[in-house]
Design an enzyme around this catalytic site. Sequence first.
Site, short mmCIF file in Angstrom:
data_model
loop_
_atom_site.label_atom_id
_atom_site.label_comp_id
_atom_site.label_asym_id
_atom_site.label_seq_id
_atom_site.Cartn_x
_atom_site.Cartn_y
_atom_site.Cartn_z
N PRO A 38 0.80 -1.23 0.00
CA PRO A 38 0.00 0.00 0.00
C PRO A 38 0.83 1.28 0.00
CG PRO A 38 -0.85 -1.57 1.61
CD PRO A 38 0.43 -2.13 1.10
N LYS A 39 1.87 1.33 0.85
CA LYS A 39 2.69 2.55 0.92
C LYS A 39 3.20 2.92 -0.47
CE LYS A 39 7.12 2.99 1.37
NZ LYS A 39 8.52 2.97 1.78
N MET A 40 3.81 1.94 -1.14
CA MET A 40 4.36 2.19 -2.48
C MET A 40 3.25 2.59 -3.45
SD MET A 40 6.88 -1.01 -3.09
CE MET A 40 7.83 -1.70 -1.74
N ALA A 41 2.16 1.84 -3.43
CA ALA A 41 1.09 2.05 -4.42
C ALA A 41 0.51 3.46 -4.35
CB ALA A 41 -0.01 1.01 -4.24
N ILE B 259 1.94 6.17 -3.17
CA ILE B 259 2.93 7.17 -3.60
C ILE B 259 3.09 7.13 -5.12
CG2 ILE B 259 5.34 7.93 -3.43
CD1 ILE B 259 5.36 6.69 -0.58
#
Length: 276
Positions: free
Chosen positions: A156-159, A161
């Site tokens: 989720p964090k990557m997605a 951003i």
Amino acid sequence: ATTSSSSSSSRKKRQRILPNSQPPPTKNWYSIYTLVQELRSDKSAPVDTDGSHALPERHLGDDVYRYQVLIALMLSSQTKDAVVGETMRALQKHGLTPQNIQNTPHEKLNQLLNKVGFHNNKTKYIKEATSILLSTYNADIPPTADEMMKLPGVGPKMAYIIESVAFNTTTGIGVDTHMHRMFNQLKWVNNAKTPEQTREQLEGWLPRDYWAEVNVLWVGFGQETQQQKEKALRKAFACSRPVEALGLYKKVGMDIKKEAKRFGLEEEVTRVMCGG
């Protein structure tokens, strides 16, 4: 009774905090937020030069730019921004396009990634994700964070951003370990145990206007207060609210007295605290 209490407890766990459904946790959040905006206005933290928004090449077209945003984020977990920057530049020199990475032997790609954390896993994930992009998305990246999370190695964090940087659309907040730690310290979240819990609680009250910038803003603030303490102190002295800035540093774990002594800044700290 045990079954009933465990099912009731799992029901509790499943109750999601909906975006913008909660009141702010502290009255002074906006004052702190704008102070961090001022302290970060020079954009001189590692994330500003080696973050996923700063590294991708634009001259190869929008789809390659978006692919490089994805790769920069995939490299970033458990790895300092400076190392991500160095690795991205090596990949760009090699040719960072989906077609070229698809054609690059696994061993060669792994060698190019050898300085990043967990490079064996990341080589595998990048190879697999690239293959999916070529076969399913016409060499572009998925258009939504939800679809990006289906790619190998993308959480989720990557997605969130990637979505924000690549498509200028923000449906969620990317929360890293710096943000998770600091927002707990500031009591902006209530006893959040993981970055995901911090994200959900933060989205519950932070106005959406701030969602796109909050990651880079606060990651950079965390980097400076953890890794560039002398610079952070000097910025506090020079800002419009130096006493508040030093108080904020203390709240996020900086030992002001110890660091001032280490860098020969004790007089400046005394002057600020005495209102001079």
